[in-house]
Motif scaffolding. Structure first.
Motif, PDB file in Angstrom:
ATOM      1  N   TYR A   1     -30.155  15.260  25.584  1.00 22.44           N
ATOM      2  CA  TYR A   1     -29.915  13.939  24.694  1.00 22.44           C
ATOM      3  C   TYR A   1     -28.825  14.146  23.472  1.00 22.44           C
ATOM      4  N   SER A   2     -29.135  15.459  22.824  1.00 21.86           N
ATOM      5  CA  SER A   2     -28.344  15.700  21.661  1.00 21.86           C
ATOM      6  C   SER A   2     -26.739  15.787  22.163  1.00 21.86           C
ATOM      7  N   LEU A   3     -26.639  16.272  23.231  1.00 23.80           N
ATOM      8  CA  LEU A   3     -25.265  16.488  23.724  1.00 23.80           C
ATOM      9  C   LEU A   3     -24.613  15.182  24.109  1.00 23.80           C
ATOM     10  N   GLU A   4     -25.637  14.415  24.950  1.00 24.79           N
ATOM     11  CA  GLU A   4     -25.305  13.048  25.184  1.00 24.79           C
ATOM     12  C   GLU A   4     -24.662  12.322  24.063  1.00 24.79           C
ATOM     13  N   ALA A   5     -25.373  12.161  23.022  1.00 23.99           N
ATOM     14  CA  ALA A   5     -25.333  11.323  21.889  1.00 23.99           C
ATOM     15  C   ALA A   5     -23.831  11.767  21.394  1.00 23.99           C
ATOM     16  N   LYS A   6     -23.613  12.840  20.845  1.00 21.53           N
ATOM     17  CA  LYS A   6     -22.408  13.535  20.314  1.00 21.53           C
ATOM     18  C   LYS A   6     -21.272  13.097  21.327  1.00 21.53           C
ATOM     19  N   LEU A   7     -21.372  13.033  22.567  1.00 23.20           N
ATOM     20  CA  LEU A   7     -20.325  12.692  23.592  1.00 23.20           C
ATOM     21  C   LEU A   7     -20.030  11.262  23.532  1.00 23.20           C
ATOM     22  N   ALA A   8     -21.023  10.498  23.457  1.00 26.11           N
ATOM     23  CA  ALA A   8     -20.893   9.033  23.273  1.00 26.11           C
ATOM     24  C   ALA A   8     -20.238   8.525  21.852  1.00 26.11           C
ATOM     25  N   GLU A   9     -20.590   9.344  20.849  1.00 24.44           N
ATOM     26  CA  GLU A   9     -19.885   9.379  19.496  1.00 24.44           C
ATOM     27  C   GLU A   9     -18.366   9.514  19.819  1.00 24.44           C
ATOM     28  N   ILE A  10     -18.170  10.668  20.411  1.00 27.28           N
ATOM     29  CA  ILE A  10     -16.711  10.918  20.753  1.00 27.28           C
ATOM     30  C   ILE A  10     -16.040   9.698  21.152  1.00 27.28           C
ATOM     31  N   GLU A  11     -16.361   9.311  22.540  1.00 26.24           N
ATOM     32  CA  GLU A  11     -16.016   8.450  23.260  1.00 26.24           C
ATOM     33  C   GLU A  11     -15.633   6.984  22.783  1.00 26.24           C
ATOM     34  N   ASP A  12     -16.940   6.549  21.851  1.00 26.97           N
ATOM     35  CA  ASP A  12     -16.793   5.373  21.144  1.00 26.97           C
ATOM     36  C   ASP A  12     -15.327   5.390  19.899  1.00 26.97           C
ATOM     37  N   SER A  13     -15.447   6.530  19.341  1.00 30.16           N
ATOM     38  CA  SER A  13     -14.232   6.901  18.413  1.00 30.16           C
ATOM     39  C   SER A  13     -13.113   6.897  19.218  1.00 30.16           C
ATOM     40  N   ILE A  14     -12.762   7.439  20.374  1.00 33.11           N
ATOM     41  CA  ILE A  14     -11.696   7.009  21.005  1.00 33.11           C
ATOM     42  C   ILE A  14     -11.359   5.692  21.405  1.00 33.11           C
ATOM     43  N   ARG A  15     -12.341   5.087  21.760  1.00 37.15           N
ATOM     44  CA  ARG A  15     -12.207   3.488  22.044  1.00 37.15           C
ATOM     45  C   ARG A  15     -11.557   2.765  20.706  1.00 37.15           C
ATOM     46  N   ILE A  16     -12.268   3.111  19.660  1.00 36.41           N
ATOM     47  CA  ILE A  16     -11.922   2.362  18.494  1.00 36.41           C
ATOM     48  C   ILE A  16     -10.474   2.603  17.973  1.00 36.41           C
ATOM     49  N   GLN A  17     -10.083   3.945  18.284  1.00 30.88           N
ATOM     50  CA  GLN A  17      -8.646   4.612  17.898  1.00 30.88           C
ATOM     51  C   GLN A  17      -7.621   3.743  18.794  1.00 30.88           C
ATOM     52  N   ASP A  18      -8.043   3.622  20.036  1.00 30.00           N
ATOM     53  CA  ASP A  18      -7.130   3.115  20.979  1.00 30.00           C
ATOM     54  C   ASP A  18      -7.023   1.712  20.827  1.00 30.00           C
TER      55      ASP A  18
ATOM     56  N   ILE B   1       0.715  -1.245   0.012  1.00 34.97           N
ATOM     57  CA  ILE B   1      -0.126   0.128  -0.130  1.00 34.97           C
ATOM     58  C   ILE B   1       0.824   1.190   0.145  1.00 34.97           C
ATOM     59  N   THR B   2       0.422   2.338  -0.671  1.00 31.10           N
ATOM     60  CA  THR B   2       1.183   3.471  -0.891  1.00 31.10           C
ATOM     61  C   THR B   2      -0.360   4.467  -0.485  1.00 31.10           C
ATOM     62  N   THR B   3      -0.436   5.495   0.435  1.00 30.18           N
ATOM     63  CA  THR B   3      -1.435   6.114   0.750  1.00 30.18           C
ATOM     64  C   THR B   3      -1.198   7.268   1.741  1.00 30.18           C
ATOM     65  N   LEU B   4      -1.885   8.555   1.480  1.00 31.82           N
ATOM     66  CA  LEU B   4      -1.551   9.476   2.256  1.00 31.82           C
ATOM     67  C   LEU B   4      -2.951   9.674   3.157  1.00 31.82           C
ATOM     68  N   GLY B   5      -3.733   8.512   3.163  1.00 36.66           N
ATOM     69  CA  GLY B   5      -4.717   8.340   4.397  1.00 36.66           C
ATOM     70  C   GLY B   5      -6.119   8.072   3.609  1.00 36.66           C
ATOM     71  N   GLY B   6      -7.047   8.478   4.435  1.00 37.28           N
ATOM     72  CA  GLY B   6      -8.403   8.351   4.344  1.00 37.28           C
ATOM     73  C   GLY B   6      -9.363   7.860   5.128  1.00 37.28           C
ATOM     74  N   ASP B   7     -10.149   7.028   4.879  1.00 37.90           N
ATOM     75  CA  ASP B   7     -11.468   6.611   5.786  1.00 37.90           C
ATOM     76  C   ASP B   7     -10.792   5.618   6.860  1.00 37.90           C
ATOM     77  N   PRO B   8     -10.943   5.984   8.110  1.00 35.74           N
ATOM     78  CA  PRO B   8     -10.259   4.894   8.997  1.00 35.74           C
ATOM     79  C   PRO B   8     -11.150   3.710   9.034  1.00 35.74           C
ATOM     80  N   GLU B   9     -12.348   3.730   9.090  1.00 32.79           N
ATOM     81  CA  GLU B   9     -13.326   2.617   9.019  1.00 32.79           C
ATOM     82  C   GLU B   9     -13.295   1.686   7.803  1.00 32.79           C
ATOM     83  N   LEU B  10     -12.919   2.143   6.718  1.00 28.66           N
ATOM     84  CA  LEU B  10     -12.688   1.274   5.668  1.00 28.66           C
ATOM     85  C   LEU B  10     -11.188   0.597   5.693  1.00 28.66           C
ATOM     86  N   ALA B  11     -10.496   1.395   6.383  1.00 29.58           N
ATOM     87  CA  ALA B  11      -9.234   0.720   6.719  1.00 29.58           C
ATOM     88  C   ALA B  11      -9.185  -0.333   7.627  1.00 29.58           C
TER      89      ALA B  11
END
Length: 191
Positions: free
Chosen positions: A132-149, A50-60
């Motif tokens: 609820y909108s704020l809690e949903a966005k916070l949950a999205e951020i926390e889940d993304s951090i778990r996936i990243q880690d 592979i040679t790439t400058l990056g892109g979609d982390p979920e597809l990776a």
């Protein structure tokens, strides 16, 4: 014997990867990846470059999971070859291969960083429902951090880089030359 001759005799399979990917990690790359995998369904080790400058982390992550399934369900050895640039989502894909099954070509660079998010949150409606909108966005951020880690842990497994070191360096873009990546154990060797 020169270094090139030595690498050629030690790693002959790396000269002709069955799956060769270049460009942004996106749906087109994923479809190309799946198509090439279909053509490479014979026996023996599977070499993916592979040679790439990056892109979609979920597809990776999806491509890395396909590699894991090939290894675990088919018992097929999978080898990674990074060429020139293995940035961001490319490193996420690389994490799907064990550290001792990864190589970089001379002059290549890895680039690791934290996941990025760009989002606008519009709060509109009764005050009691805005929480609820704020809690949903916070949950999205926390889940993304778990996936990243999870990906960071897979990337450093078997290397001399600790998870905490990677987290600290990845807060800003961490560029790693091929030889340094080898010395850190992130890849087996440089060819």
């Amino acid at each position: 014997m020169t270094g090139t001759d030595s690498n050629a005799s030690r790693y002959p399979l790396l000269a002709a990867p069955q799956v060769q990917l270049a460009g942004p990690v996106n749906e087109q790359m994923y479809l190309n990846f799946k198509q090439q995998l279909g053509y490479a369904n014979g026996g023996g080790p599977l070499v993916v470059s592979i040679t790439t400058l990056g892109g979609d982390p979920e597809l990776a992550r999806a491509m890395a999971d396909d590699i894991r399934l090939i290894r675990e369900y088919n018992g097929r050895e999978t080898l990674f070859l990074g060429k020139v640039a293995v940035y961001s989502a490319g490193a996420t894909f690389m994490s799907g291969f064990p550290a001792d099954k990864r190589w970089l070509t001379r002059g290549s660079r890895l680039m690791l960083h934290e996941r990025q998010m760009s989002s606008t949150l519009q709060l509109n409606g009764p005050l009691n429902t805005l929480r609820y909108s704020l809690e949903a966005k916070l949950a999205e951020i926390e889940d993304s951090i778990r996936i990243q880690d999870e990906g960071f842990r897979a990337l450093v497994a078997g290397s001399q880089v600790t998870f905490d070191q990677l987290k600290q360096k990845a807060s800003s873009a961490w560029y790693i030359e091929a030889e340094e990546a080898r010395d850190l154990g992130l890849v087996l060797d440089v060819i």
